[in-house]
Every structure is written in C-alpha cells, then in structure tokens.
Design a protein around this motif. Structure first.
Motif, PDB file in Angstrom:
ATOM      1  N   PHE A   1       0.852  -1.196   0.000  1.00  0.00           N
ATOM      2  CA  PHE A   1       0.000   0.000   0.000  1.00  0.00           C
ATOM      3  C   PHE A   1       0.887   1.244   0.000  1.00  0.00           C
ATOM      4  O   PHE A   1       1.923   1.281   0.658  1.00  0.00           O
ATOM      5  N   SER A   2       0.439   2.265  -0.719  1.00  0.00           N
ATOM      6  CA  SER A   2       1.199   3.520  -0.681  1.00  0.00           C
ATOM      7  C   SER A   2       0.702   4.369   0.493  1.00  0.00           C
ATOM      8  O   SER A   2      -0.469   4.280   0.895  1.00  0.00           O
ATOM      9  N   THR A   3       1.608   5.165   1.049  1.00  0.00           N
ATOM     10  CA  THR A   3       1.229   6.023   2.173  1.00  0.00           C
ATOM     11  C   THR A   3       1.084   7.473   1.688  1.00  0.00           C
ATOM     12  O   THR A   3       1.841   7.889   0.795  1.00  0.00           O
ATOM     13  N   PRO A   4       0.176   8.245   2.262  1.00  0.00           N
ATOM     14  CA  PRO A   4      -0.796   7.843   3.278  1.00  0.00           C
ATOM     15  C   PRO A   4      -1.821   6.863   2.703  1.00  0.00           C
ATOM     16  O   PRO A   4      -2.097   6.879   1.507  1.00  0.00           O
ATOM     17  N   LEU A   5      -2.366   6.023   3.610  1.00  0.00           N
ATOM     18  CA  LEU A   5      -3.312   4.994   3.167  1.00  0.00           C
ATOM     19  C   LEU A   5      -4.590   5.626   2.623  1.00  0.00           C
ATOM     20  O   LEU A   5      -5.077   6.621   3.169  1.00  0.00           O
ATOM     21  N   THR A   6      -5.108   5.056   1.545  1.00  0.00           N
ATOM     22  CA  THR A   6      -6.426   5.488   1.075  1.00  0.00           C
ATOM     23  C   THR A   6      -7.450   4.954   2.082  1.00  0.00           C
ATOM     24  O   THR A   6      -7.134   4.062   2.889  1.00  0.00           O
ATOM     25  N   LYS A   7      -8.649   5.460   1.996  1.00  0.00           N
ATOM     26  CA  LYS A   7      -9.708   5.001   2.921  1.00  0.00           C
ATOM     27  C   LYS A   7      -9.937   3.501   2.757  1.00  0.00           C
ATOM     28  O   LYS A   7     -10.122   2.766   3.730  1.00  0.00           O
TER      29      LYS A   7
END
Ligand code: FMN
Length: 242
Positions: free
Chosen positions: A106-112
């Motif tokens: 996952f890329s940060t910031p996390l999506t909802k």
C-alpha cells in the motif's frame, strides 16, 4: 457458448469419482504440483489460506494412508494421494503475513479503502477467530451479534465452529480446483472422507487443532474405475429463482 466455456464444460463433465487406477501406468508427478499451484488460487475466506496439502507418494506412505482410508479401492490403487488439511489455527500468523504484505504494497498515506482493509485484519479477523477454552470470546460474540443484529443485517458468526466451517469451505474449494486441474492434465481423482482422522493426523504429524477436509486419490483411471452411470437430480428441483 465460447470456446473456453466449452472446454471448461468438457473438463467438468469428464470428471468422475474414480475408484480404481492403473497402478503401473506412467504418471507425471509434476502434474500434481501444477494442479496444487492452481488449487491455491481458489477463492478462500478473507484470503487467510488456512489450508495445507500433503502429497502421499512413497509406497510405504501410500500403503499406510490407504489403510487409514479403510482400504478403499480408490486409496489402495491410487498412484498418488493428496491430503487436504484445514489449519484454522493458522489464522493469526497468516493474517499477520497479509498485514505485512499490505504495509509493503500500500502507498502512504493509506487510502480510505486500504485503511479499511488493514482494520479488517487487525480487528474483525481476531474478533471472529479468537478462541479461548472458557468460551469467553463466544459469549462476547453472542452479545455483539445480539446487539448489532437488532440494528439491521449482521453476520451471525459466534462460535469456533463457525470459524472451522469457514476453513472447511475454503479447503473444499481448493480441493475442487485441484481435481479439475488433474482432470485437465488427463488424470482422474476421487475425493474421500472415509478415513480415520485421528490416526491420519498422527501419521502426518499434525497438531491437535488441524482437521482433515478430505483425501484425494489420483492417477490413470482403470477401465472399470467408474462404478455407475452419473446420476443427478433434475436441475429444476434444486435451482430456484427469487
Ligand atoms: C466430501 C466428499 C467425500 C467423499 N468421500 C468418498 C469416499 O470416502 N469414498 C468414495 O469412494 N467416494 C467418495 N466421494 C465421492 C462421491 O461419492 C461422488 O463424488 C458422488 O457419488 C458423485 O459421483 P461423481 O463424482 O462421479 O459425479 C466423496 C465426495 C465428496 C465431495
């Protein structure tokens, strides 16, 4: 029907539970490995992959597993057997691995959506799978379900049996993938639930919480390997529209 659907239908229709195999016929052991690689692509609950597959290949192991399968003909004559094992107890270690994979991918910031996925494994999975000998978690789940279900539809899983059933469903789907893949490879199969689970677990050195979903015999079918004509109840008796 397109060509892929026709080929798939052909494989599904050709599969029968075969109870007798040509023990001396050439058998491509790699076909089993390839089919197991397809077995683990089966849909499985929360992608927890709480399954294991034990290949039974040596003459000594085959003889012992056949004995524990009550010396059924399919087990006695199989060129190989695969024991499909349910490991509900691996939920914790597997969910940690899934979380680690999420953190990595996952890329940060996390999506909802990603955040919800992380929370699912951090919160919902433990709530469903945690099991204690005094039944406190079951009690907690019962209270939660009672409260939540008054507000609207709610998944009513409360007991450890629910978690075990979930694991069995996933294991059975993997088993079916395996059997169809072996069929596509030109081999026959027979799923078996007629075995002494306690002794078979001991033979495979499985821990107490492990359960055996089924043993699958596979090999080159003997001419008299299918015992009867296929019989199914009419579709209109079992398919309904709502
Ligand atoms: C979970 C499960 C357990 C089974 N156990 C046995 C078994 O112990 N011995 C056996 O000969 N067949 C066993 N079978 C095979 C069924 O008897 C067979 O699939 C059914 O009669 C339908 O026949 P078909 O698969 O040829 O269409 C089992 C099948 C399933 C799905």
């Amino acid at each position: 029907m397109n060509q892929e659907a026709a080929t798939f239908a052909q494989i599904v229709k050709a599969r029968r539970a075969v109870r007798k195999y040509e023990e001396e016929a050439p058998f491509d052991e790699q076909a089993v490995q390839r089919s197991l690689a397809l077995a683990v692509l089966a849909p499985n609950s929360s992608n927890l992959q709480t399954w294991e597959f034990f290949r039974v290949r040596t003459p000594a192991a085959k003889a012992e597993v056949a004995r524990l399968c009550m010396n059924q003909s399919a087990a006695r004559t199989a060129q190989e057997m695969v024991v499909v094992v349910c490991r509900t107890d691996k939920w914790k270690v597997n969910s940690r691995r899934i979380l680690a994979n999420m953190r990595h991918s996952f890329s940060t910031p996390l999506t909802k959506r990603d955040q919800r996925a992380v929370e699912y494994y951090q919160r919902n999975i433990p709530l469903l799978y945690l099991h204690d000998p005094f039944g406190l978690m079951t009690l907690l789940r019962r209270i939660l379900v009672a409260v939540k279900s008054m507000q609207g539809p709610f998944v009513r899983w409360t007991t450890h049996t629910n978690a075990r059933i979930i694991t069995h469903k996933s294991a059975a789907l993997a088993a079916q993938n395996f059997m169809l893949a072996m069929q596509a490879e030109g081999y026959a199969t027979c799923p078996m639930e007629g075995f002494d689970e306690k002794r078979l677990k001991r033979f495979l050195k499985l821990p107490r919480p492990a359960e055996i979903s089924m043993v699958i015999a596979t090999g080159v079918p003997a001419d008299e390997g299918v015992y009867s004509e296929r019989f199914r109840f009419p579709l209109e008796e079992v398919v309904f529209e709502v």
